[in-house]
Design an enzyme around this catalytic site. Sequence first.
Site, PDB file in Angstrom:
ATOM      1  CG  HIS A  29      46.635  29.212  44.611  1.00  0.00           C
ATOM      2  ND1 HIS A  29      45.587  28.708  43.985  1.00  0.00           N
ATOM      3  CD2 HIS A  29      46.539  29.570  45.722  1.00  0.00           C
ATOM      4  CE1 HIS A  29      44.598  28.661  45.145  1.00  0.00           C
ATOM      5  NE2 HIS A  29      45.235  29.172  46.392  1.00  0.00           N
ATOM      6  CE  LYS A  69      34.684  29.976  37.875  1.00  0.00           C
ATOM      7  NZ  LYS A  69      35.738  31.062  37.889  1.00  0.00           N
ATOM      8  CB  THR A 112      38.321  27.736  38.843  1.00  0.00           C
ATOM      9  OG1 THR A 112      38.778  29.191  38.671  1.00  0.00           O
ATOM     10  CG2 THR A 112      39.101  27.342  40.001  1.00  0.00           C
ATOM     11  CE  LYS A 158      47.109  32.001  33.516  1.00  0.00           C
ATOM     12  NZ  LYS A 158      46.509  30.866  34.176  1.00  0.00           N
ATOM     13  CE  LYS A 172      43.075  29.521  29.955  1.00  0.00           C
ATOM     14  NZ  LYS A 172      42.919  29.063  31.304  1.00  0.00           N
ATOM     15  NE  ARG A 173      47.215  35.465  36.261  1.00  0.00           N
ATOM     16  CZ  ARG A 173      48.611  35.210  36.223  1.00  0.00           C
ATOM     17  NH1 ARG A 173      49.547  35.901  35.619  1.00  0.00           N
ATOM     18  NH2 ARG A 173      48.798  33.963  36.614  1.00  0.00           N
TER      19      ARG A 173
END
Length: 820
Positions: free
Chosen positions: A361, A666, A662, A558, A552-553
Site C-alpha cells: 500500500h 467516494k 479511496t 499528502k 485524509k491522514r
Amino acid sequence: MTEITAPKSPVTTAEFTEGIREQLKYGQGVTPEQATPADVYVASSLVVRHYLQDAWFKTQQDMVNGHTKAVGYLSAEFLIGKQLRNALLNAGMLDQFDEAVEGLGFDPQAVVDSEYEPALGNGGLGRLAACYVDSLASLGVPAFGYGIQYRYGIFRQEFDEQGRQIEKPEYWLANEEPWGHTDYNRSQKVSFGGDVVEKNGKKIWKPAWSVRAVPVDYMVPGYESGRVNTLRLWSARSYDEFDLLTFNKSEYLDAVKPKVEAENISKILYPEDSTPQGKRLRLEQQYFFVAASIKDVIRVFYPGQDKPDLTTLPEKITFQLNDTHPVIGIPELMRVLIDEYGYDWETAWDITTKTFNYTCHTLLPEALEVWPANLIGELLPRHLEIIKEINEHFLNELKTKTRDKEKIERMRIVTNEENPKVRMAYLATAGGSHVNGVAELHSQLLKDVTLRDFSDLYPGKFSNVTNGVTPRRFIRLANPRLSNLITEGLGTDKWLSDLDLLKGLEPLAQDDEFVKKFAAVKQANKEDFAAYAKREFDFDLDPNTMFNSMIKRLHEYKRQSLKILALIAKYADIKSGKVSVDDVLPRTVIFGAKSAPGYYLAKLTIQLINNVARVVNNDPDIKGKLHVYFPWNYNVRLAQHLIPATELDEQISQAGKEASGTGNMKFALNGALTVGTLDGANVEIRERVGAENFFLFGMTVDEVEALYAQGYHPAVYYERDPRLKAAIDLVAGGTFSEGDRNTYAPLVADWLTKDWFMTLADFTAYCDIQADIEALYRQPLEWNRKALLNVARTGYFSSDRAIQDYLDNIWHTGSLGKLA
C-alpha cells in the site's frame, strides 16, 4: 421519483417490533416506556443478529464443506463504521426497523446515533479492508476478516486552545457493544520469547510466556446475497490474571501485572514506536493476531483432526496480507507446518507460498516495515531462525537466476550488517504467490522502483488491483437523496450491486432538468451538513458557498500544507488589496485529518490550519467570503455526512507518493469534482471521467524525479512567486500565532530548506488552477453537469469490482452463490 427497493426482508415490521420488546425486557431489563434510544439501539441490533444467525451458520457450513476456497483477509485495521444501518440495509430490514422503532415511540435517527463507531483503524487501509469484507459477503465469497479487537482504537483527536492536536483514549467499548460476540471456547494460545532447543534432530521452541487470544466475531452480511461472513477480531487476555499471594502482601499493582501486560497487546492500535518498548509492542501485536488466525483456520477447516493433511491448505483458503503488518504470518505458518505437524522444509515452503499473497500500500521506504533482527530474536526466536533460513534459500535461488551480485545483495530479506534487519516487504514478496499494488500507477512504480529487482526476476508475481469502495455504505447510506435520484434516472436500483450501471446516467447529463435535480440534491446535502456541523462542532457553515474538502491522514506527502498555504495566499491578497473581497468566490474549506502522535511537522501543520481558521473566520475584512473549518476526530461517521455535501475534493499529494486513495473515489461517486495531481488512482479517475471533468495541476512522476536528481532548492520558488512569499511571510511573521515568530519556525524552515515533497514547487500551478475552478463554479449548470458525469463514469471504482479482480487474477476462487 422511483424509490430504492430493499432486498426481501426475513422479518415483518410486527416481528421486528416484538423482537425489540423481547430484547428490551429480557436483555436490557426495561420496558419500552422506560427505555432510552441507546436501549433500543442495543435491542434492535440483537434482533438483526438473531435474524442473520441461520445464514451465518449456513455460510460457515458451506465454506468448510464446499468446493470454493475461502479468503482470509489479514489486516491490522478494519474501519467498519457504524454497524446497525449497514446491517439493516444489507439484510433488507431498513423499513421494518424504521416502522418498528417509530411504533414504539422513538426517532430512528436518534436510535442509530446511539451507536458508537468502532475505533478499529487509522485511515484508508482500514476503510478499504471494511469495504472489501462487505463486498466479499455481497459476492457470496466465503471469507474471514482477521484483525485485532483494539480496546481503545488509535486515539480520539481533540484540539486545545492553541489549535494543537491532543490525543485522548477512544473509549468506543465503554458502553454495551451488541455486534461483537466473544467466543471464549475458541480461544487460541499465542506465545513469545524463550529459547529454541534441539532434540533428536528437531528444533523445539520453548516460549517464556503466553497469552490467550479470544475471538470476537462480527457478522458481515452481504447485500442481496443472503450470505453472512465473519470478521474475527482477537482480544488478548492473560492466563494468569491475578496473583492472590502478591495481592495479600498489599502489592496490588504487581498482583495484576500479567493481566496488564497481556492486555496491552490489544489495548491500542499502533502504539507509538519511537521507543524500544513501543517497537516491541507493535511486533507483539502483529504476531499475536496472525498466529491466532492461522491456528483458527486449521481448527475451522480440519475440525477434530490430530494429523490433518495440510498440503490441502492452499485449496481451503488463501491469505491476503493487507500491507506488511501481517507478514510475520509467513514464518509462523512455516513454524506450524515444520515444528507442529512434521513437514519437511520443501513441503512446508510449497504450502506457504501457495497460501499467501501480499498487497503493498505504499511507495515510501519508511512505510515498508523493517524490523531489527535482534528484536525478532528476543520475541520470536524460532521465527528468526526460520526467516534466516528463508533468506539463505532465497539467496541460493537468486544465484540461479542472475549473476548480478549487487542485485542479489540488494534483495536480501535479512540485511548483511552488524545489526541486521528483516525487510518485511521482501519477505512477503519472496514468500507469497502474488504481489499487487492498488492503482495502475502505483503498481507500475512498485515494479519499476520500489520492488524493481524482484519484478525483474519474478515478473509473473506482480499485478494490479485498483482499490474500490462499497456503494452500499458510501452512496446508499451516506447519500440517500442521490441514491434515489440515480434510481429514478436509471429506472432500477440494481446499480447497488452492479455499479457499472451508473453509465446509464451519461445521457442525462445533457438533460438540463435532470442536472438541476442533481444540483438540488447537492444543495440539500450541503444544508444537512451545515446543520450537522453546527450540532456536532458548533460551526456556522454557509451552505450557499462552495464546499471544498480535504480529508485524509495528515502526512507531508499528502500536502495539506499546499492547501493551507494557498488559502493564506488568498487571504494575503485580500488584506493587501490586490484582490477585492467583493470579487472573491465564497468558499468554505473543510479539513479532516489525524496525525501520528510522534509526527512533529504533521502536528504543527494541524496547529497552523486551526489558527488560520481562527484568524480568517473572524476577520471582518473577509466579509464571510472565505471560511476554514477543521472538525476534530475525523471518522467514518463524519465522512458519511461530509462527502455527499462536498463540491470540490482535494487530491493534491506529490506525484508518485500516494498508492491509490479511496476518498477520491467516494467523492467522485457522490458528485464532487476533483482538483489533483497525476498520483495514485487520480490517474484512472481522470481517464474515466474525462480530462475536461478533472482539475489537473502539478508535476508528473518523471518531473518530480528529474527535479530530485538535479537538486531541489525550495527557496527559489519562494522568491519566484510573490503569492507564495506573502503566504510564508505571514506564517513566519506570527500572523497565525498571535505575533510569536517561533511557533511555526520549524515548519517554515522545512518549507524553505528541505520541502521533500515539493509543496513549494507545485504551489504556483495549484493556485493557477483555482481560476479555472472558480470560473466553472460560477456556471452552476455546467459545474453540475460535469459533477454528474463524475458519478456516471466512476462505477469502476466499486469494491465489488476490486474483489472480482482478486478472485480472477490472484485468489483463483469464486462464490458459494446466493442463499435463498
